[in-house]
Design an enzyme around this catalytic site. Structure first.
Site, mmCIF file in Angstrom:
data_model
loop_
_atom_site.group_PDB
_atom_site.id
_atom_site.type_symbol
_atom_site.label_atom_id
_atom_site.label_comp_id
_atom_site.label_asym_id
_atom_site.label_seq_id
_atom_site.Cartn_x
_atom_site.Cartn_y
_atom_site.Cartn_z
ATOM 1 N N GLY A 139 0.799 -1.227 0.000
ATOM 2 C CA GLY A 139 0.000 0.000 0.000
ATOM 3 C C GLY A 139 0.828 1.272 0.000
ATOM 4 N N GLY A 141 4.146 2.841 -1.901
ATOM 5 C CA GLY A 141 5.278 2.832 -2.834
ATOM 6 C C GLY A 141 5.819 4.246 -2.954
ATOM 7 N N SER A 142 5.221 5.037 -3.870
ATOM 8 C CA SER A 142 5.629 6.441 -3.990
ATOM 9 C C SER A 142 5.391 7.172 -2.666
ATOM 10 C CB SER A 142 4.822 7.126 -5.107
ATOM 11 O OG SER A 142 5.061 6.486 -6.330
ATOM 12 N N ASN A 250 18.256 9.325 -1.905
ATOM 13 C CA ASN A 250 18.793 10.407 -2.756
ATOM 14 C C ASN A 250 20.115 9.989 -3.375
ATOM 15 O OD1 ASN A 250 16.698 12.131 -2.276
ATOM 16 N ND2 ASN A 250 17.731 13.280 -0.652
ATOM 17 N N ARG A 253 19.710 6.791 -5.902
ATOM 18 C CA ARG A 253 19.193 7.002 -7.267
ATOM 19 C C ARG A 253 20.284 7.462 -8.241
ATOM 20 N NH1 ARG A 253 15.152 10.924 -4.675
ATOM 21 N NH2 ARG A 253 14.167 8.913 -4.402
ATOM 22 N N GLY A 350 14.727 -8.275 -37.060
ATOM 23 C CA GLY A 350 14.067 -9.431 -36.436
ATOM 24 C C GLY A 350 14.925 -10.062 -35.344
ATOM 25 N N GLU A 373 13.319 3.123 -6.831
ATOM 26 C CA GLU A 373 13.978 4.245 -6.135
ATOM 27 C C GLU A 373 13.341 5.577 -6.528
ATOM 28 O OE1 GLU A 373 17.994 4.195 -4.970
ATOM 29 O OE2 GLU A 373 18.191 2.026 -5.174
ATOM 30 N N THR A 375 9.656 6.720 -8.853
ATOM 31 C CA THR A 375 9.275 6.699 -10.267
ATOM 32 C C THR A 375 9.665 8.028 -10.932
ATOM 33 O OG1 THR A 375 7.119 7.692 -9.836
ATOM 34 C CG2 THR A 375 7.239 5.271 -9.725
HETATM 35 C C1 FAD Z 1 12.111 -4.809 -9.491
HETATM 36 C C2 FAD Z 1 11.812 -3.908 -8.336
HETATM 37 C C3 FAD Z 1 12.730 -3.801 -7.304
HETATM 38 C C4 FAD Z 1 12.452 -2.996 -6.204
HETATM 39 N N1 FAD Z 1 13.340 -2.943 -5.154
HETATM 40 C C5 FAD Z 1 12.988 -2.314 -3.997
HETATM 41 C C6 FAD Z 1 13.794 -2.412 -2.815
HETATM 42 O O1 FAD Z 1 14.857 -3.039 -2.820
HETATM 43 N N2 FAD Z 1 13.368 -1.818 -1.683
HETATM 44 C C7 FAD Z 1 12.196 -1.115 -1.617
HETATM 45 O O2 FAD Z 1 11.870 -0.606 -0.556
HETATM 46 N N3 FAD Z 1 11.391 -0.985 -2.732
HETATM 47 C C8 FAD Z 1 11.765 -1.580 -3.897
HETATM 48 N N4 FAD Z 1 10.963 -1.475 -5.023
HETATM 49 C C9 FAD Z 1 9.722 -0.714 -4.950
HETATM 50 C C10 FAD Z 1 9.742 0.538 -5.798
HETATM 51 O O3 FAD Z 1 10.551 1.506 -5.209
HETATM 52 C C11 FAD Z 1 8.274 0.996 -5.993
HETATM 53 O O4 FAD Z 1 7.662 0.051 -6.842
HETATM 54 C C12 FAD Z 1 8.192 2.393 -6.564
HETATM 55 O O5 FAD Z 1 8.616 3.336 -5.622
HETATM 56 C C13 FAD Z 1 6.774 2.736 -7.026
HETATM 57 O O6 FAD Z 1 5.836 2.423 -6.027
HETATM 58 P P1 FAD Z 1 4.519 1.589 -6.423
HETATM 59 O O7 FAD Z 1 4.969 0.374 -7.144
HETATM 60 O O8 FAD Z 1 3.699 1.403 -5.198
HETATM 61 O O9 FAD Z 1 3.763 2.500 -7.448
HETATM 62 P P2 FAD Z 1 2.745 3.713 -7.099
HETATM 63 O O10 FAD Z 1 3.325 4.572 -6.045
HETATM 64 O O11 FAD Z 1 1.390 3.146 -6.864
HETATM 65 O O12 FAD Z 1 2.748 4.517 -8.457
HETATM 66 C C14 FAD Z 1 1.980 4.134 -9.591
HETATM 67 C C15 FAD Z 1 2.020 5.282 -10.612
HETATM 68 O O13 FAD Z 1 1.459 6.466 -10.023
HETATM 69 C C16 FAD Z 1 2.371 7.538 -10.144
HETATM 70 N N5 FAD Z 1 2.238 8.410 -8.970
HETATM 71 C C17 FAD Z 1 2.149 8.053 -7.655
HETATM 72 N N6 FAD Z 1 2.078 9.140 -6.875
HETATM 73 C C18 FAD Z 1 2.151 10.219 -7.712
HETATM 74 C C19 FAD Z 1 2.140 11.621 -7.514
HETATM 75 N N7 FAD Z 1 2.065 12.159 -6.303
HETATM 76 N N8 FAD Z 1 2.208 12.426 -8.603
HETATM 77 C C20 FAD Z 1 2.302 11.891 -9.846
HETATM 78 N N9 FAD Z 1 2.323 10.565 -10.106
HETATM 79 C C21 FAD Z 1 2.250 9.745 -9.034
HETATM 80 C C22 FAD Z 1 3.739 6.888 -10.195
HETATM 81 O O14 FAD Z 1 4.695 7.736 -10.807
HETATM 82 C C23 FAD Z 1 3.461 5.636 -11.012
HETATM 83 O O15 FAD Z 1 3.513 5.954 -12.381
HETATM 84 C C24 FAD Z 1 11.247 -2.249 -6.152
HETATM 85 C C25 FAD Z 1 10.325 -2.346 -7.211
HETATM 86 C C26 FAD Z 1 10.584 -3.162 -8.274
HETATM 87 C C27 FAD Z 1 9.560 -3.276 -9.382
#
Ligand code: FAD
Length: 389
Positions: A139, A141-142, A250, A253, A350, A373, A375
Site C-alpha cells: 500500500g 510505494g511512492s 537520494n 538514485r 528481427g 527508487e 518513479t
Molecule cells: C524490481 C523492483 C525492485 C524494487 N526494489 C525495492 C527495494 O529493494 N526496496 C524497496 O523498498 N522498494 C523496492 N521497489 C519498490 C519501488 O521503489 C516501488 O515500486 C516504486 O517506488 C513505485 O511504487 P509503487 O509500485 O507502489 O507504485 P505507485 O506509487 O502506486 O505509483 C503508480 C504510478 O502512479 C504515479 N504516482 C504516484 N504518486 C504520484 C504523484 N504524487 N504524482 C504523480 N504521479 C504519481 C507513479 O509515478 C506511477 O507511475 C522495487 C520495485 C521493483 C519493481
C-alpha cells in the site's frame, strides 16, 4: 563557495584518476570474463549463481566504501558508481545486486550506524553477508512514509509486524534494513530503521516476483510476524528513520542512473558491432547514413547522461548539495536507456526481437529504471520543488 573547491583545478567530469580508471577497468574486465558467459542462464533461471556471488566478494566490489579497518576497500561513492556502471554494461541484474549492497546497505550503515553496529556488521558485509533495503509495501510505494509495518517496544527488544514488498536482493540477503513505524499516529515522525538479520525469530522471506526485466536480481516479499529485533539494532534514532530513508535514496538514485548508462552503453556496444557486420543492399547497414545518425544520437544521449551521473556522484563526494542533480540524472538516464535499447532492437531487425541476441534482454531490463527508487513522476516532483522554490 568552499575555498578548496573554488581553487581546485577544473578537470573534466569524465577524466578519471589513475586509481578510478584502474578500478573501473578491472571491474569491467571481470564482468566481461565472469558475468558475460552467464547472462542468458541467469535471465532464464532468474538467479545469480552462488559461485559468482563469492567471486564478487573476492573482487572487493561488495565492500567498496567499507573502511579498510573493517575489511573493505575504503573507496569513494564515485567508485561504487563506476562499479555499478561497469557491471550494468554487461548485466544490469549484477549491477543492481552490487548497487544495493554498496549504495543502500553499506552507505546507510556508514552514515547512520553506531560504531558498535559497524564493528559487528561491516566485517560480515565485507566477506560474505549480502544486504537488502526494505521500505516499500503493497500500500505504500511512492507514498513510502504511509508504511504500515509496526514496531512495538517490548523492553529488551522491538517486535516488528508487517509485510514488505519488492525487496531487491531479498532472495540471497543476510541483513535487511527494515523501516517500520513505532507510532502510526505520528506520521513520518514515527518511522524507524532497524537492522534485521535473516535468522531473527519471526522473520521470513516470501514470494519471489516473476519479472519483465533484471530477472536475475531477486525481488521478494518479506514477512515479519512479531519479529524480535534487539534494541541494539535500531539504525540511527527512533523516529528518525524517514531521514535515513530519504537521504540514502537520494544517493541510491545516482546509482540507478549509473545502472542505466551502463546498460545503454552495453546495448550500443553490441549494436555498433552488429550493424558493422550485418549486410543489406550489398553493404554493412552501419554504412547507411540514416543508421549512422541514429547511432550518433544514441552515443550523444548516453554521454550527456553519463555527465549528469558523474556530476551528481562527484558533488556527493565533495559534500555539496546534489538532490536536484540526483533526481535529474536518474530521470534522464532511465529515459535514455529506454530510447537507446529500443533503437538497438530496431537496428537488429528481427534478430532484435529474439533471445538469441543480447539487446532483447537489455530492452526489458531498461524499463525498471523509471520505476524503482522513485518513479519518474516522483523525480519530476523533486526537481519541480527545487526549481520553483
Ligand atoms: C524490481 C523492483 C525492485 C524494487 N526494489 C525495492 C527495494 O529493494 N526496496 C524497496 O523498498 N522498494 C523496492 N521497489 C519498490 C519501488 O521503489 C516501488 O515500486 C516504486 O517506488 C513505485 O511504487 P509503487 O509500485 O507502489 O507504485 P505507485 O506509487 O502506486 O505509483 C503508480 C504510478 O502512479 C504515479 N504516482 C504516484 N504518486 C504520484 C504523484 N504524487 N504524482 C504523480 N504521479 C504519481 C507513479 O509515478 C506511477 O507511475 C522495487 C520495485 C521493483 C519493481
Amino acid at each position: 563557495m568552499n575555498k578548496q573547491i573554488a581553487d581546485a583545478p577544473h578537470s573534466p567530469l569524465t577524466l578519471l584518476s589513475e586509481d578510478e580508471r584502474l578500478f573501473r577497468d578491472s571491474v569491467y574486465a571481470f564482468a566481461d570474463r565472469e558475468v558475460r558467459p552467464l547472462i542468458r542462464e541467469m535471465d532464464e533461471q532468474a538467479k545469480i549463481p552462488r559461485d559468482l556471488i563469492r567471486k564478487l566478494f573476492d573482487l572487493g566490489v561488495m565492500a567498496i566504501e567499507i573502511p579498510e579497518v573493517h575489511g573493505g576497500g575504503g573507496a569513494t561513492f564515485f567508485h561504487s558508481i563506476l562499479a555499478v556502471e561497469s557491471f550494468s554494461r554487461v548485466d544490469p541484474s549484477v549491477g543492481v545486486f552490487v548497487d544495493v549492497q554498496n549504495t543502500l546497505m553499506i552507505n546507510a550503515l556508514q552514515r547512520w550506524g553506531s560504531e558498535e553496529q559497524k564493528g559487528r556488521y561491516f566485517p560480515l558485509l565485507a566477506t560474505h553477508a549480502i544486504g537488502a533495503y526494505a521500505l516499500s509495501e503493497s500500500g505504500s510505494g511512492s507514498d513510502a512514509f504511509a508504511l504500515a509495518t509496526r514496531a512495538v517496544d517490548r523492553g529488551d527488544h522491538w517486535a516488528l509486524t508487517g509485510r514488505k514488498l519488492w525487496i531487491t536482493n531479498a532472495g540471497e540477503a543476510d541483513l535487511f534494513i527494515v523501516f517500520a513505524t513505532v507510532d502510526p499516529d505520528a506520521g513520518y515522525r514515527g518511522i524507524t530503521a532497524f537492522l534485521v538479520e535473516r535468522g531473527f525469530p519471526g522473520f521470513s522471506v516470501g514470494k519471489k516476483e516473476d519479472k519483465l526485466g533484471i530477472r536475475a536480481s531477486s525481488t521478494c516479499e518479506l514477512l515479519l510476524e512479531d519479529c524480535q529485533v534487539p534494541r541494539a539494532n535500531v539504525l540511527g534514532e527512533v523516529g528518525k528513520g524517514y531521514r535515513t530513508a530519504i537521504e540514502t535514496l537520494n544517493e541510491g538514485r545516482i546509482a540507478i542512473g549509473a545502472q542505466m548508462i551502463g546498460l545503454a552503453q552495453g546495448a550500443l556496444d553490441h549494436t555498433i558491432q552488429y550493424t558493422s557486420e550485418r549486410k543489406q543492399f550489398g553493404k554493412p547497414i552501419a554504412e547507411f547514413q540514416a543508421v549512422q545518425h541514429q547511432l550518433a544520437r544514441a552515443a550523444t544521449e548516453i554521454h550527456a547522461a553519463r555527465l549528469m551521473v558523474y556530476e551528481a556522484a562527484r558533488l556527493r563526494d565533495a559534500g555539496q548539495p546534489f538532490l536536484t542533480q540526483a533526481a535529474m540524472c536518474k530521470l534522464f538516464s532511465s529515459e535514455v536507456a529506454e530510447r537507446v535499447t529500443s533503437l538497438c532492437v530496431n537496428l537488429y531487425g528481427g534478430y532484435g526481437f529474439v533471445k538469441d541476441y543480447p539487446v532483447e534482454k537489455l530492452y526489458r531490463d531498461a524499463k525498471i529504471g523509471q520505476i524503482y527508487e522513485g518513479t519518474s513522476n516522483l523525480q519530476l516532483q523533486t526537481i519541480a520543488k527545487q526549481i520553483l522554490g
